[in-house]
Design a protein around this motif. Structure first.
Motif, PDB file in Angstrom:
ATOM      1  N   UNK A  89      -8.827   8.071  20.022  1.00 37.35           N
ATOM      2  CA  UNK A  89      -9.388   9.339  20.502  1.00 37.35           C
ATOM      3  C   UNK A  89     -10.900   9.260  20.710  1.00 37.35           C
ATOM      4  N   UNK A  90     -11.586   8.454  19.872  1.00 37.75           N
ATOM      5  CA  UNK A  90     -13.042   8.366  20.056  1.00 37.75           C
ATOM      6  C   UNK A  90     -13.396   7.730  21.394  1.00 37.75           C
ATOM      7  N   UNK A  91     -12.518   6.824  21.887  1.00 33.72           N
ATOM      8  CA  UNK A  91     -12.745   6.219  23.199  1.00 33.72           C
ATOM      9  C   UNK A  91     -12.563   7.255  24.305  1.00 33.72           C
ATOM     10  N   UNK A  92     -11.635   8.162  24.069  1.00 29.11           N
ATOM     11  CA  UNK A  92     -11.402   9.235  25.036  1.00 29.11           C
ATOM     12  C   UNK A  92     -12.670  10.052  25.242  1.00 29.11           C
ATOM     13  N   UNK A  93     -13.351  10.358  24.137  1.00 28.29           N
ATOM     14  CA  UNK A  93     -14.571  11.148  24.239  1.00 28.29           C
ATOM     15  C   UNK A  93     -15.763  10.350  24.728  1.00 28.29           C
ATOM     16  N   UNK A  94     -15.884   9.095  24.272  1.00 26.86           N
ATOM     17  CA  UNK A  94     -17.053   8.285  24.630  1.00 26.86           C
ATOM     18  C   UNK A  94     -16.981   7.759  26.057  1.00 26.86           C
ATOM     19  N   UNK A  95     -15.787   7.372  26.501  1.00 22.66           N
ATOM     20  CA  UNK A  95     -15.665   6.700  27.800  1.00 22.66           C
ATOM     21  C   UNK A  95     -15.269   7.664  28.920  1.00 22.66           C
ATOM     22  N   UNK A  96     -14.172   8.375  28.746  1.00 20.18           N
ATOM     23  CA  UNK A  96     -13.739   9.295  29.809  1.00 20.18           C
ATOM     24  C   UNK A  96     -14.448  10.646  29.714  1.00 20.18           C
ATOM     25  N   UNK A  97     -14.891  11.000  28.506  1.00 18.19           N
ATOM     26  CA  UNK A  97     -15.598  12.258  28.270  1.00 18.19           C
ATOM     27  C   UNK A  97     -14.773  13.477  28.681  1.00 18.19           C
ATOM     28  N   UNK A  98     -13.504  13.445  28.286  1.00 17.54           N
ATOM     29  CA  UNK A  98     -12.612  14.579  28.513  1.00 17.54           C
ATOM     30  C   UNK A  98     -11.861  14.857  27.216  1.00 17.54           C
ATOM     31  N   UNK A  99     -11.390  16.085  27.019  1.00 10.08           N
ATOM     32  CA  UNK A  99     -10.634  16.399  25.799  1.00 10.08           C
ATOM     33  C   UNK A  99      -9.215  15.835  25.882  1.00 10.08           C
ATOM     34  N   UNK A 100      -8.523  15.716  24.750  1.00 10.32           N
ATOM     35  CA  UNK A 100      -7.130  15.241  24.753  1.00 10.32           C
ATOM     36  C   UNK A 100      -6.271  16.082  25.686  1.00 10.32           C
TER      37      UNK A 100
END
Length: 315
Positions: A89-100
């Motif tokens: 999940x941290x990659x989701x925020x750091x790389x794509x910068x979108x919520x789950x």
């Protein structure tokens, strides 16, 4: 900070890409999204954010009923079986910068996602239009493949449509057919903050303590069955991030295995409850053993650290 939903929609308008937008409550699954836009006739998309062992990231975007086998896809990318797993999940925020729940090809608009590979379902082209979340899962927009392609090319992406259900042979004379889609470089995430405990115990001491975990545990109390097997586990069993990754991988693998068209038809809206029961029953013992090993190894390391730092007696 990544682009907002409003900024993305404004960019699509600047590019003169036709789309329709539909506001709805926050949805986390394709099934929930279908309640609001499924009757409009377009193709619903499911989107997986994945990583390989070298921390290279991928978005796999497919029609909701396309069967995506991660083991087969891993082999086709040249990563070997088990080469792909769900990204943390941290990659989701750091790389794509979108919520789950908001991963789509549109997520690549942010510069932080420049090294993320994109695999598009070739079946998208059979649809009049498809639905995607515009960086936020409280809205869906409809796009044709021509519109999606135009957007991707505007951010210097060459759209790659592949048959995600294919299972071609891979061998000495038949190289992986999707190897060219593996990112050329990995994405470096910020290191997690170092805890006080880890800063006091050098890495070398951690490895040594882990190797002695069974012996030390035996000298203080009778270990459980799982603890006696701790020597068979890797030395980084006290690495919280690794433990969480392993637990998530086990859970996501089972979840993906059970999410099939047959199960959808059989259980309908009760599928979530059914999956919950299966995950609990099939993973309970494995998770219990893993956590117990983690607990016992961490206790042992604390014991060794205490003995090492104990002040010498003065006479």
């Amino acid at each position: 900070m990544g682009l907002s939903k409003e900024q993305l929609l404004a960019r699509l308008k600047e590019l003169e890409i036709d789309f329709s937008q539909y506001d709805h409550p926050v949805v986390l699954t394709v099934e929930a999204q279908a309640k609001y836009v499924g009757h409009l006739g377009g193709g619903l998309s499911k989107n997986l954010f994945l990583k390989d062992k070298k921390s290279r990231f991928y978005i796999v975007s497919a029609l909701a009923d396309t069967k995506v086998d991660l083991k087969v896809l891993s082999v086709r990318l040249g990563l070997g079986k088990g080469g792909l797993r769900m990204a943390p999940e941290e990659a989701l925020g750091e790389i794509l910068q979108v919520p789950p729940g908001s991963v789509t090809p549109l997520s690549l608009v942010n510069e932080s996602a420049r090294n993320v590979s994109l695999l598009l379902d070739h079946r998208f082209k059979s649809q009049k239009f498809c639905f995607f979340h515009p960086l936020s899962n409280d809205m869906s927009i409809s796009l044709t493949t021509n519109g999606l392609d135009k957007f991707l090319k505007s951010i210097e992406r060459d759209p790659s449509y592949v048959d995600l259900e294919a299972n071609p042979s891979v061998g000495k004379d038949q190289p992986p057919d999707l190897a060219s889609l593996v990112p050329s470089s990995s994405v470096v995430l910020p290191d997690p903050p170092e805890t006080a405990a880890s800063s006091k115990v050098p890495t070398e001491n951690k490895v040594s303590a882990s190797n002695k975990s069974t012996k030390s545990a035996a000298s203080t109390s009778k270990p459980s069955v799982s603890a006696t097997k701790s020597q068979d586990k890797p030395a980084n069993i006290t690495d919280v991030g690794k433990l969480v990754d392993d637990l998530l991988e086990s859970t996501s693998s089972l979840l993906l295995k059970e999410i099939t068209e047959k199960n959808f038809k059989e259980h309908g809206e009760g599928l979530g409850e059914e999956l919950s029961k299966k995950i609990k029953s099939q993973l309970a013992a494995e998770l219990h053993n893993t956590v117990m090993i983690f607990k016992n190894t961490a206790y042992t390391e604390g014991f060794h650290a205490g003995m090492h730092c104990r002040p010498k007696r003065s006479y």
